[in-house]
Write a protein that holds these residues in place. Structure first.
Motif, short mmCIF file in Angstrom:
data_model
loop_
_atom_site.label_atom_id
_atom_site.label_comp_id
_atom_site.label_asym_id
_atom_site.label_seq_id
_atom_site.Cartn_x
_atom_site.Cartn_y
_atom_site.Cartn_z
N GLN A 1 0.84 -1.18 0.00
CA GLN A 1 0.00 0.00 0.00
C GLN A 1 0.88 1.24 0.00
N VAL A 2 0.28 2.37 -0.37
CA VAL A 2 1.03 3.62 -0.43
C VAL A 2 1.30 4.11 0.99
N GLN A 3 2.55 4.49 1.21
CA GLN A 3 2.93 5.08 2.50
C GLN A 3 3.73 6.34 2.26
N LEU A 4 3.37 7.39 2.96
CA LEU A 4 4.10 8.65 2.94
C LEU A 4 4.48 8.97 4.37
N VAL A 5 5.76 9.14 4.63
CA VAL A 5 6.23 9.37 5.99
C VAL A 5 7.05 10.65 6.04
N GLU A 6 6.54 11.63 6.78
CA GLU A 6 7.23 12.91 6.92
C GLU A 6 8.22 12.87 8.08
N SER A 7 9.22 13.71 7.97
CA SER A 7 10.19 13.88 9.05
C SER A 7 10.78 15.27 8.96
N GLY A 8 11.46 15.68 10.04
CA GLY A 8 12.16 16.96 10.01
C GLY A 8 11.47 18.08 10.76
N GLY A 9 10.28 17.84 11.27
CA GLY A 9 9.61 18.89 12.03
C GLY A 9 10.28 19.11 13.37
N GLY A 10 9.88 20.18 14.04
CA GLY A 10 10.45 20.47 15.35
C GLY A 10 10.20 21.89 15.75
N LEU A 11 10.96 22.32 16.74
CA LEU A 11 10.85 23.68 17.28
C LEU A 11 11.97 24.54 16.70
N VAL A 12 11.61 25.71 16.22
CA VAL A 12 12.60 26.62 15.66
C VAL A 12 12.21 28.05 16.04
N GLN A 13 13.20 28.88 16.17
CA GLN A 13 12.94 30.29 16.47
C GLN A 13 12.49 31.02 15.21
N ALA A 14 11.70 32.05 15.40
CA ALA A 14 11.28 32.88 14.28
C ALA A 14 12.52 33.40 13.55
N GLY A 15 12.47 33.33 12.23
CA GLY A 15 13.60 33.71 11.41
C GLY A 15 14.51 32.56 11.06
N GLY A 16 14.30 31.43 11.70
CA GLY A 16 15.13 30.26 11.45
C GLY A 16 14.65 29.43 10.29
N SER A 17 15.28 28.26 10.13
CA SER A 17 14.99 27.38 9.00
C SER A 17 14.76 25.95 9.47
N LEU A 18 13.98 25.23 8.67
CA LEU A 18 13.77 23.80 8.86
C LEU A 18 13.66 23.16 7.49
N ARG A 19 14.05 21.90 7.41
CA ARG A 19 13.90 21.14 6.17
C ARG A 19 13.07 19.90 6.46
#
Length: 124
Positions: A1-19
């Motif tokens: 079956q189709v599976q989509l798994v996200e990663s990389g979220g978290g806590l970041v300060q305003a002005g910062g970056s996440l991938r």
């Protein structure tokens, strides 16, 4: 079956970056349009970005244009979302989604496959 798994979220300060990354399985990845959506508590699911099967065409929601970049690696069956200059209003659960069709799809109803989402929190 189709599976989509996200990663990389978290806590970041305003002005910062996440991938964020989304790993897909159970589908012919290079044949699918991939999108990112987000949903904050009490709000409608919002379109963030979409990328065509080849990666040559992308569209962005107005609120993220110039700050976020969507990309994909068909060899690894992954789609990424680089988020820069994050703001408090970007805090949300981000989900990737897949559809077999055209890239001009910014409404959630056009996507039959969804990941479980990853939380992004932005502190001010």
């Amino acid at each position: 079956q189709v599976q989509l798994v996200e990663s990389g979220g978290g806590l970041v300060q305003a002005g910062g970056s996440l991938r964020l990354s989304c790993a897909a399985s159970g589908l012919s990845f290079r044949s699918y349009v991939m999108g990112w959506f987000r949903q904050a508590p009490g709000k409608e699911r919002e379109f963030v970005a979409v990328i065509s099967q080849s990666g040559g065409t992308t569209y962005y929601g107005d609120s993220v244009k110039g700050r976020f970049t969507i990309s994909r690696d068909n060899a690894k069956s992954t789609v990424n979302l680089q988020m820069n200059s994050l703001r408090a209003e970007d805090a949300s659960v981000y989900s990737c989604a897949a559809r077999f069709g055209t890239v001009d799809a910014t409404t959630p109803a056009k996507y039959p496959y969804w990941g479980q989402g990853t939380q992004v929190t932005v502190s001010s």
